[in-house]
Structures are given as C-alpha cells and as structure tokens.
Design a protein around this motif. Sequence first.
Motif, PDB file in Angstrom:
ATOM      1  N   GLN A  32     -99.640  -2.532 -82.348  1.00 14.92           N
ATOM      2  CA  GLN A  32     -98.682  -2.522 -81.240  1.00 14.92           C
ATOM      3  C   GLN A  32     -98.594  -1.115 -80.651  1.00 14.92           C
ATOM      4  OE1 GLN A  32     -94.659  -3.444 -82.440  1.00 14.92           O
ATOM      5  NE2 GLN A  32     -94.104  -4.103 -80.399  1.00 14.92           N
ATOM      6  N   ILE A  33     -98.311  -1.049 -79.364  1.00 16.54           N
ATOM      7  CA  ILE A  33     -97.988   0.218 -78.701  1.00 16.54           C
ATOM      8  C   ILE A  33     -96.599   0.079 -78.103  1.00 16.54           C
ATOM      9  CG2 ILE A  33     -98.534   1.761 -76.789  1.00 16.54           C
ATOM     10  CD1 ILE A  33    -101.438   1.235 -77.217  1.00 16.54           C
ATOM     11  N   VAL A  34     -95.752   1.072 -78.367  1.00 12.00           N
ATOM     12  CA  VAL A  34     -94.379   1.052 -77.859  1.00 12.00           C
ATOM     13  C   VAL A  34     -94.068   2.401 -77.203  1.00 12.00           C
ATOM     14  CG1 VAL A  34     -93.585  -0.593 -79.610  1.00 12.00           C
ATOM     15  CG2 VAL A  34     -93.402   1.844 -80.048  1.00 12.00           C
ATOM     16  N   PRO A  35     -93.042   2.456 -76.345  1.00  7.83           N
ATOM     17  CA  PRO A  35     -92.638   3.745 -75.770  1.00  7.83           C
ATOM     18  C   PRO A  35     -92.217   4.717 -76.869  1.00  7.83           C
ATOM     19  CG  PRO A  35     -91.583   1.924 -74.615  1.00  7.83           C
ATOM     20  CD  PRO A  35     -92.249   1.346 -75.824  1.00  7.83           C
ATOM     21  N   GLY A  36     -92.492   5.999 -76.647  1.00  9.70           N
ATOM     22  CA  GLY A  36     -92.100   7.023 -77.610  1.00  9.70           C
ATOM     23  C   GLY A  36     -90.597   7.159 -77.723  1.00  9.70           C
ATOM     24  N   PRO A  37     -90.118   7.792 -78.787  1.00 13.92           N
ATOM     25  CA  PRO A  37     -88.673   7.897 -79.029  1.00 13.92           C
ATOM     26  C   PRO A  37     -87.933   8.688 -77.952  1.00 13.92           C
ATOM     27  CG  PRO A  37     -89.902   9.227 -80.597  1.00 13.92           C
ATOM     28  CD  PRO A  37     -90.900   8.431 -79.821  1.00 13.92           C
ATOM     29  N   ASP A  38     -88.625   9.590 -77.286  1.00 16.68           N
ATOM     30  CA  ASP A  38     -87.965  10.378 -76.239  1.00 16.68           C
ATOM     31  C   ASP A  38     -88.130   9.747 -74.857  1.00 16.68           C
ATOM     32  OD1 ASP A  38     -90.633  10.794 -75.785  1.00 16.68           O
ATOM     33  OD2 ASP A  38     -90.527  12.988 -75.917  1.00 16.68           O
ATOM     34  N   GLY A  39     -88.761   8.559 -74.810  1.00 20.24           N
ATOM     35  CA  GLY A  39     -88.955   7.871 -73.542  1.00 20.24           C
ATOM     36  C   GLY A  39     -90.209   8.306 -72.801  1.00 20.24           C
ATOM     37  N   ASN A  40     -90.846   9.353 -73.296  1.00 20.48           N
ATOM     38  CA  ASN A  40     -92.100   9.843 -72.717  1.00 20.48           C
ATOM     39  C   ASN A  40     -93.248   9.534 -73.659  1.00 20.48           C
ATOM     40  OD1 ASN A  40     -90.828  11.043 -70.469  1.00 20.48           O
ATOM     41  ND2 ASN A  40     -90.283  12.803 -71.724  1.00 20.48           N
TER      42      ASN A  40
END
Length: 51
Positions: A32-40
């Motif tokens: 899976q690929i998800v957004p990073g924790p900082d949103g970037n």
Amino acid sequence: MQKWEYFTAPIMIHATQQILNNFGEDGWELVQIVPGPDGNGLVGYFKRPKA
C-alpha cells in the motif's frame, strides 16, 4: 505457515518507478501507498516472506 517481514519507506514522487523497482529487486512486494504523516510525500508499505 508462511511468515512475513514488513518494511515502510518514504516514496519520492520524482523517482517512484526507480524506488519501487529497487525494493522489488530485494524481494519486497508493495502492499500500500499512503500520504505521509506530515501531509507531504508518500509512504510505502512493503512485505516479503521471512527466510
């Protein structure tokens, strides 16, 4: 029973194919690929069979 090991890694947008191919060469399968924790950026979750 199959046992797995897991790995998470940042995925840089400008080098996505190269990064995924490198992990694949080492036996890692992208789960899976998800957004990073900082949103970037993105974070990839990988797995491979445990030896």
